[in-house]
Design a protein around this motif. Sequence first.
Motif, PDB file in Angstrom:
ATOM      1  N   THR A 234       0.837  -1.213   0.000  1.00 32.80           N
ATOM      2  CA  THR A 234       0.000   0.000   0.000  1.00 32.80           C
ATOM      3  C   THR A 234       0.864   1.252   0.000  1.00 32.80           C
ATOM      4  N   LEU A 235       1.901   1.265   0.834  1.00 36.95           N
ATOM      5  CA  LEU A 235       2.812   2.411   0.875  1.00 36.95           C
ATOM      6  C   LEU A 235       3.556   2.573  -0.448  1.00 36.95           C
ATOM      7  N   LEU A 236       3.909   1.442  -1.081  1.00 35.46           N
ATOM      8  CA  LEU A 236       4.598   1.516  -2.371  1.00 35.46           C
ATOM      9  C   LEU A 236       3.685   2.115  -3.435  1.00 35.46           C
ATOM     10  N   ILE A 237       2.447   1.644  -3.490  1.00 35.52           N
ATOM     11  CA  ILE A 237       1.499   2.186  -4.472  1.00 35.52           C
ATOM     12  C   ILE A 237       1.310   3.675  -4.246  1.00 35.52           C
ATOM     13  N   ARG A 238       1.187   4.050  -2.971  1.00 34.40           N
ATOM     14  CA  ARG A 238       1.046   5.487  -2.662  1.00 34.40           C
ATOM     15  C   ARG A 238       2.308   6.246  -3.056  1.00 34.40           C
ATOM     16  N   GLY A 239       3.475   5.662  -2.773  1.00 35.32           N
ATOM     17  CA  GLY A 239       4.733   6.323  -3.111  1.00 35.32           C
ATOM     18  C   GLY A 239       4.902   6.515  -4.599  1.00 35.32           C
ATOM     19  N   LEU A 240       4.476   5.529  -5.407  1.00 31.91           N
ATOM     20  CA  LEU A 240       4.641   5.618  -6.868  1.00 31.91           C
ATOM     21  C   LEU A 240       3.740   6.674  -7.495  1.00 31.91           C
ATOM     22  N   THR A 241       2.696   7.065  -6.778  1.00 27.97           N
ATOM     23  CA  THR A 241       1.797   8.102  -7.310  1.00 27.97           C
ATOM     24  C   THR A 241       2.283   9.509  -6.983  1.00 27.97           C
ATOM     25  N   TYR A 349      11.156   9.635   7.547  1.00 24.43           N
ATOM     26  CA  TYR A 349       9.802   9.258   7.134  1.00 24.43           C
ATOM     27  C   TYR A 349       8.735  10.106   7.826  1.00 24.43           C
ATOM     28  N   PRO A 350       8.802  10.327   9.152  1.00 22.36           N
ATOM     29  CA  PRO A 350       7.807  11.213   9.764  1.00 22.36           C
ATOM     30  C   PRO A 350       7.766  12.595   9.117  1.00 22.36           C
ATOM     31  N   LYS A 351       8.937  13.102   8.705  1.00 25.55           N
ATOM     32  CA  LYS A 351       8.958  14.397   8.016  1.00 25.55           C
ATOM     33  C   LYS A 351       8.323  14.292   6.631  1.00 25.55           C
ATOM     34  N   ALA A 352       8.556  13.157   5.957  1.00 19.24           N
ATOM     35  CA  ALA A 352       8.028  12.981   4.601  1.00 19.24           C
ATOM     36  C   ALA A 352       6.505  12.965   4.583  1.00 19.24           C
ATOM     37  N   VAL A 353       5.876  12.332   5.581  1.00 25.65           N
ATOM     38  CA  VAL A 353       4.413  12.210   5.563  1.00 25.65           C
ATOM     39  C   VAL A 353       3.736  13.567   5.746  1.00 25.65           C
ATOM     40  N   LEU A 354       4.477  14.535   6.280  1.00 28.67           N
ATOM     41  CA  LEU A 354       3.874  15.861   6.484  1.00 28.67           C
ATOM     42  C   LEU A 354       3.468  16.499   5.167  1.00 28.67           C
ATOM     43  N   SER A 355       4.136  16.093   4.077  1.00 30.63           N
ATOM     44  CA  SER A 355       3.836  16.668   2.764  1.00 30.63           C
ATOM     45  C   SER A 355       2.759  15.887   2.018  1.00 30.63           C
ATOM     46  N   MET A 356       2.251  14.818   2.614  1.00 30.12           N
ATOM     47  CA  MET A 356       1.248  13.985   1.957  1.00 30.12           C
ATOM     48  C   MET A 356      -0.146  14.318   2.476  1.00 30.12           C
ATOM     49  N   PRO A 357      -1.151  14.208   1.610  1.00 32.05           N
ATOM     50  CA  PRO A 357      -2.528  14.269   2.107  1.00 32.05           C
ATOM     51  C   PRO A 357      -2.775  13.095   3.057  1.00 32.05           C
ATOM     52  N   TRP A 362      -0.960   7.818   6.857  1.00 32.58           N
ATOM     53  CA  TRP A 362       0.283   7.212   6.347  1.00 32.58           C
ATOM     54  C   TRP A 362       1.315   7.044   7.458  1.00 32.58           C
ATOM     55  N   SER A 363       1.282   7.944   8.412  1.00 37.16           N
ATOM     56  CA  SER A 363       2.177   7.806   9.553  1.00 37.16           C
ATOM     57  C   SER A 363       1.790   6.584  10.392  1.00 37.16           C
ATOM     58  N   ALA A 364       0.501   6.455  10.690  1.00 38.73           N
ATOM     59  CA  ALA A 364       0.036   5.322  11.492  1.00 38.73           C
ATOM     60  C   ALA A 364       0.301   4.003  10.783  1.00 38.73           C
ATOM     61  N   LEU A 365       0.056   3.937   9.476  1.00 37.95           N
ATOM     62  CA  LEU A 365       0.292   2.715   8.711  1.00 37.95           C
ATOM     63  C   LEU A 365       1.764   2.318   8.744  1.00 37.95           C
ATOM     64  N   PHE A 366       2.642   3.306   8.577  1.00 38.31           N
ATOM     65  CA  PHE A 366       4.071   3.019   8.548  1.00 38.31           C
ATOM     66  C   PHE A 366       4.536   2.439   9.878  1.00 38.31           C
ATOM     67  N   PHE A 367       4.153   3.060  10.972  1.00 36.11           N
ATOM     68  CA  PHE A 367       4.639   2.589  12.275  1.00 36.11           C
ATOM     69  C   PHE A 367       3.950   1.301  12.717  1.00 36.11           C
ATOM     70  N   PHE A 368       2.735   1.077  12.228  1.00 40.29           N
ATOM     71  CA  PHE A 368       2.098  -0.214  12.480  1.00 40.29           C
ATOM     72  C   PHE A 368       2.856  -1.315  11.745  1.00 40.29           C
ATOM     73  N   MET A 369       3.238  -1.034  10.501  1.00 37.11           N
ATOM     74  CA  MET A 369       4.028  -2.005   9.736  1.00 37.11           C
ATOM     75  C   MET A 369       5.364  -2.258  10.413  1.00 37.11           C
ATOM     76  N   LEU A 370       6.008  -1.196  10.885  1.00 32.65           N
ATOM     77  CA  LEU A 370       7.299  -1.327  11.552  1.00 32.65           C
ATOM     78  C   LEU A 370       7.176  -2.218  12.787  1.00 32.65           C
ATOM     79  N   PHE A 371       6.085  -2.037  13.512  1.00 32.37           N
ATOM     80  CA  PHE A 371       5.857  -2.852  14.707  1.00 32.37           C
ATOM     81  C   PHE A 371       5.695  -4.331  14.341  1.00 32.37           C
TER      82      PHE A 371
END
Length: 599
Positions: A234-241, A349-357, A362-371
Motif C-alpha cells: 500500500t505504501l509503495l502504491i502510494r509512493g509511486l503516485t 519518514y515522519p517528516k516525509a508524511v507531512l507533505s502527503m494528504p 500514512w504515519s500510522a500505517l508506517f509505524f504499524f508495519m514497523l511494529f
Amino acid sequence: MVRDQWARNSEFLLSCIGFAVGLGNIWRFPYLCYRNGGGAFLVPYLLFLVFGAAPVLILEIGLGQFMSKSGTGAWNICPLFQGIGVANLVMMVLVNVYYIVVLAWGCYYFVMSFQTVLPWSHCDNPWNTPRCSLTKHIPCDVTNGTFNNTLNMSLVACVRDNTTSTVDPSVEFWERKVLQMSDGIEESGGIIRDMALCLLFVWVFVYFCVWKGIKWTGKVVYFTATFPYVVLITLLIRGLTLDGALYGIKYFLIPDFSKLAEAQVWVDGGTQIFFSLAIALGAMITLGSYKKFDNNFYRDCFFIMCINSGTSLLGGFTVFSILGFMATEQGVDISEVVSSGAGLAFITYPKAVLSMPFSHLWSALFFFMLFLVGIDSQFVHVEAVITPILDMFPKHLNKPWHRMAVTAVYCVGAFLIGLSMTTKGGIYIFTLFDYYSASGMVMLWVCFWECIAIGWIFGAHRFYDVLELMLGYRINMFLWICLKFVTPAVTAGIFIFQVSTFKSAKVGNYEYPPLGEAFGLLMAMASMICIPITMVIKLRQLPGTLLERLRASVIPILKKKQIPKAWKSEGLCRSVIIAEDEEEETEELFDLEKSTALL
C-alpha cells in the motif's frame, strides 16, 4: 515428553520469514544499496547469498530438523562444538533486551500519529528549542552510523553537536521528546515514563504470543508475518503516485559498477545478507527442530531466501519512492534527504508524511508495519532462548505450565534490564548493545565454526547422508563444496577485514569513556569465547591422552532412526548405546571413527 511440531509447514515458513524479514530489510538494505553503487551492490549481495549465507541457512535448519533439539542439544552431532549453542544463547539473550526497545519507540510514534496535529510538524511544543525551524531538509548528519551493528541504528545528535544551525522539529521530537538525550552514558537522567510503558506493553504482547509455544505462535504469525506486506505494498502504491518517485527509484537502482572496486562494498554486501537471513543466532536451528523428521526443509530454505531478498527490494522501492518525492518537494538533491536506520524510520519518514494528504493515516500505517515487522523477529528471539532452556531440562520442565512460568520469568527479567534503555541516557546503553552484542564480527565468528564443525569434523559427506535420510534423495555437490571450502573462507575473510578496520561505537560525535567501551567489548566476547571455553571443558572432562580425548569429543550423540543406511553398510557404526523412547529417556552413541579423520 513428546516434542511439539508445527501443525502445518506454512506456520514454519511464516515464522522463518517473520524472523528473517526484520527492520533491516526496510531501513538498512535500501540505504546500503544506494550508498554502494545502486544496482551494482546486488552483485556482492547475491554472491555472498549463494556462497555464504545460503549454505549456513541450510545447515542450521537441516541440523535442527535432524536433531529435533535446539541450543547445545542440536550440537550433540559434534559435542566438541556445543559451545556454538551456548554462544547462540548468549547472543539471543543480549539481543532480546535491546531489539524490543525499537518496537517500543515505534509504538510511541504510532500512538502519536493519532493526535489532532502531528507533534513533529511544528515548533510550538514544550520540548522545542529556539533553534527549531521548519527547514526544507534536515540540516544534520543522520547517516553517521556504522554498519557493524545489528540494526544499523544510525543515530543523530543534532541538538548536542551543532550549536549554530537550525534543527527540524522531527529531529527535536526524536531527540528531545522520545529519547530526551542526556549528555552521555554517565548521566542516566531517570526513566522516561512513556517509553517505559511502551516497553512494558510490547513485552506483555510478546509474552502472550509465545507463552504456549509454537502451537500458539504458529497461529499468530498468519497475521503478523503477512499483514506487513499489505501495508508495504500500500505504501509503495502510494509512493509511486507521488511526484519524484521515479527520481528516487533511479538513485536506488542505477548501477555504478566502479564501486565494486572498493573493498567496503563487498564487506557491506556480505554482512548485510548474513544479518538479513538472521543466521548464526541459533533461532533457525530452533525453528527447524520443530519440523517433522522427513520434511523437505531444503525446498523451504530456498523459499525463505527468495522472500527475504524480495522483501529487501520491495522495501527499497517503497522507501526511495517516498524519498524521491521528499527531495522533489523540497527542491534538494536526494542525497540530502536519504538516511538509514533510526534516521530513516524516526526522522526522515515522519517528516516525509507531512507533505502527503492524510498524513496521519500514512504515519500510522508506517509505524504499524514497523511494529509487525519487528514483533515477528522478537517472537523468535524469545523462542530461541526458552526452547534451549527447556531442552536442557526435559525431565524437570515437561509440563505446559513450566513453559509459561519460565517464559514469564525471562520476559520480566529482560524487561527490567531493558528499562535502562528507557532512561534519558538509555540511547547510549542501547547503542552499546546494538553495536557489540550481535555484531557482524560475532555472527561471522559463529558461522565459521559452524562450517568447520559440520564440514570438516562431522564431515560434509556424512552431512549429505543425513540430508538424504531426511529428504529421500541426494542433493547436488554444491552445498558440500561450500560447507567445506567456500563458506569458511568467505566468513573468515569478512571477519578478518572487520577486525582490521574496527572502529569504536559512537552516538553522533559522542565517544564512550574507556569503561563503556570495555563493557561493549565484553558483550561481544561473552558469546565468542563460549566456543573455545566449551572445547576446553569438554576435553578436560574426558580421560586419556589428548588425541584420545579429541576423538571421543567428536563422537555424535544420536538416535537409532538417525543412522543413514549408508553408515551401516560401510561399517561406520561401531557402538550403540540404546535409544530413547517415549517412556524412558536414554541416549545413543555412535562412534563414527571416519568422521574424525581430520584428527
